[in-house]
Enzyme design. Structure first.
Site, mmCIF file in Angstrom:
data_model
loop_
_atom_site.group_PDB
_atom_site.id
_atom_site.type_symbol
_atom_site.label_atom_id
_atom_site.label_comp_id
_atom_site.label_asym_id
_atom_site.label_seq_id
_atom_site.Cartn_x
_atom_site.Cartn_y
_atom_site.Cartn_z
ATOM 1 N N ASN A 124 0.828 -1.206 0.000
ATOM 2 C CA ASN A 124 0.000 0.000 0.000
ATOM 3 C C ASN A 124 0.866 1.260 0.000
ATOM 4 O OD1 ASN A 124 -2.557 1.400 0.226
ATOM 5 N ND2 ASN A 124 -2.059 1.796 2.382
ATOM 6 N N GLY A 126 1.818 3.022 -2.783
ATOM 7 C CA GLY A 126 1.709 3.852 -3.976
ATOM 8 C C GLY A 126 0.676 4.962 -3.869
ATOM 9 N N GLN A 200 7.250 0.955 5.272
ATOM 10 C CA GLN A 200 8.463 0.459 4.652
ATOM 11 C C GLN A 200 9.579 1.485 4.803
ATOM 12 O OE1 GLN A 200 6.967 1.018 0.158
ATOM 13 N NE2 GLN A 200 9.097 0.355 0.244
ATOM 14 N N HIS A 231 8.709 -2.415 -3.646
ATOM 15 C CA HIS A 231 8.098 -3.413 -2.763
ATOM 16 C C HIS A 231 9.021 -4.571 -2.418
ATOM 17 C CE1 HIS A 231 7.327 -5.253 -6.664
ATOM 18 N NE2 HIS A 231 6.394 -4.370 -6.961
ATOM 19 N N LYS A 403 -4.306 0.025 -13.018
ATOM 20 C CA LYS A 403 -3.160 0.919 -13.135
ATOM 21 C C LYS A 403 -3.531 2.237 -13.806
ATOM 22 C CE LYS A 403 -0.351 -2.211 -11.466
ATOM 23 N NZ LYS A 403 0.193 -2.060 -10.078
#
Length: 516
Positions: A124, A126, A200, A231, A403
């Site tokens: 998650n 992006g 992250q 990722h 996308k």
């Protein structure tokens, strides 16, 4: 790792920049000295940055910087892609299992036990900028006013309610999405699922010329000097935050990792049963692949290389072999980025710093004109690190990424319905593949503009291919069948009248319906 004398610059540059100084031509000892000197210089710069860390945050940054240093060293000391084309071998017979060969579990108590071993992880990190949206992409409304995150929550909650389990939903956020995601999680309080988040890594962008971080302090609020490193950072960040140990302590064995914008990436009990089969220890890593279509020729594929499964991306392919890579006859499958990974295997690899992922070099030009480099990695590339890795060739319904607005058109159409947060293909669709849709960037790329151009989403049950270019609008109740091409030239406008049926048609020129 190759010796210093064999090294080449990770990418070509035309001006005399930091990486140019490491091209072959110097003696190996000089090249090695230059590289080592740069690595030492970077370490010193990161040490200075750590001294500016806000109170209580130094330990977090130190862990992240340690991971970044390892990535930076590999960037300098390895010669780009490690794949040599002539060494690629055909996949062994049992390397990829057809999905229809899997057994379906039936006993509810067995299924509940299986689910107690699972963690669902959604990537998650992006933003929705490519579709003209601000904030996390997971918060874009994609169907019936429901967001990617809403649908994911519904899926996991229904599993827990049906089988009386506690499958946790884990969101890997980036610093770009952490705050906005946290703001919406309160609306899921009281739902039958546990939502856990972690952030992250935050890595420093490096100057293209000096190869040093552009950040001068850790206390500044500006995010421009930093980036989330792809990722592939999942494995290290999941361990760093303590969640890996926590779930191992709960007796959980596997993580199902997927992109949150892939609406087909739901928990599959058939795959889970394969992993947890009592007959033998399950594989450490499973990658879901699916058959290529003409829309997927650039997707990464599984190959057999030096006795291991590897993920081959188009960026790793020599120019003279790109057409061969895109061939559906030779490379028939591609990676969906739906991954099932054994938690204990992640623990072992990360604790030994043994996770090797190919370095992706991403060039960026910042708003202030600075040219920087981001070093990133991909989650699926980890397949080569795990013993007993396996591919499963899954139906196309498990790969429904959104996308672009091209994808959004299909997701919003009558091609799908929703049940318990899961998209189901309309049984009246008589074709095994989804339509190929190409909408013009100038008028359809942004969600807000896209929605204004449709009185209602067209009926696409019998559509094969749609191309739209230019200033085009659709009235309500339009039906599209076969191949439809609509092109409004510059200065022209085409309004497709309400109730129109376009079957194997090309529409061009100027067609405008005026109010009166």
């Amino acid at each position: 790792m190759t010796s210093a004398g064999q090294l080449v610059a990770p990418f070509p540059l035309h001006n005399q920049s930091g990486t140019d100084r490491f091209k072959m031509g110097d003696s190996s000892s000089d090249t090695d000295f230059q590289r080592r000197n740069t690595i030492d210089h970077l370490h010193n710069e990161l040490s200075k940055l750590l001294q500016t860390a806000p109170s209580g945050k130094a330990a977090v940054f130190e862990k992240e910087f340690s991971g970044f240093e390892r990535l930076f060293q590999r960037f300098l000391l390895e010669s780009g892609s490690a794949i040599q084309w002539e060494k690629i071998e055909p996949l062994p017979q049992n390397a990829v299992i057809p999905y229809d060969k899997l057994q379906k579990p039936e006993d509810p108590s067995t299924i509940a036990h299986m689910l107690s071993k699972l963690v669902v992880v959604k990537l998650n990190g992006g933003l929705g900028t490519s579709m003209g949206c601000t904030g996390p992409k997971s918060l874009i409304q994609v169907r019936n006013d429901l967001t990617f995150l809403d649908l994911t929550v519904e899926q996991i909650e229904q599993l827990n309610l049906k089988y009386g389990t506690d499958v946790p939903l884990v969101l890997m956020n980036s610093f770009n999405t952490e705050e906005d995601t946290a703001k919406v999680l309160h609306k899921y309080r009281g739902r039958k699922l546990r939502i856990v988040t972690f952030q992250q890594s935050r890595y420093p962008r490096i100057d293209r010329e000096t190869l040093m971080p552009i950040a001068k302090t850790l206390s500044a609020h500006s995010l421009e000097p930093w980036y989330p490193p792809g990722h592939g950072d999942f494995y290290q960040a999941f361990s760093n935050c303590g969640l890996l140990d926590q779930f191992l302590g709960e007796g959980r064995e596997y993580s199902f990792v997927s992109n949150i914008d892939n609406l087909g990436a739901t928990v599959d009990l058939n795959i889970l049963q394969l992993l947890l089969s009592q007959q033998s220890a399950g594989p450490d890593f499973v990658m879901e692949v699916t058959d290529k279509t003409r829309a997927d020729v650039k997707g990464g594929t599984l190959i057999h290389y030096e006795q291991k499964l590897r993920l081959l991306e188009i960026a790793q392919v020599p120019k003279q072999h790109v057409d061969e890579f895109k061939s559906i006859s030779k490379f028939k499958i591609f990676n969906t980025n739906n991954l099932w990974v054994k938690l204990s295997a992640i623990k072992e690899l990360v604790s030994q710093n043994a996770m090797k992922l190919e370095v992706i070099v991403n060039h960026k030009a910042l708003d202030n004109g600075a040219n920087v480099i981001q070093l990133e990695t991909a989650c699926g590339d980890a397949v080569r690190n795990f013993s007993g890795a396996l591919g499963i060739n899954v139906p196309r319904r498990r790969f429904l990424p959104v996308k672009k607005t091209d994808d959004l058109l299909l997701i919003m159409s009558n091609l799908y319905s929703i049940q318990d947060g899961v998209l189901l293909v309309n049984p009246e669709r008589n074709f095994p593949t989804v339509p190929l849709v190409k909408l013009g960037d100038n008028h359809f790329a942004k969600v807000r503009e896209f929605l204004k151009r449709f009185g209602s989403i067209p009926n696409v049950l019998e559509l094969d291919h749609l191309t739209v270019s230019g200033d085009v609008t659709f009235g309500k109740g339009v039906v599209l069948k076969g191949t439809v091409i609509i092109i409004a030239n510059h200065g022209d406008r085409i309004d497709i009248p309400p109730g129109s049926l376009l079957e194997n048609k090309i529409v061009s020129g100027n067609l405008r319906i005026m109010d009166h």
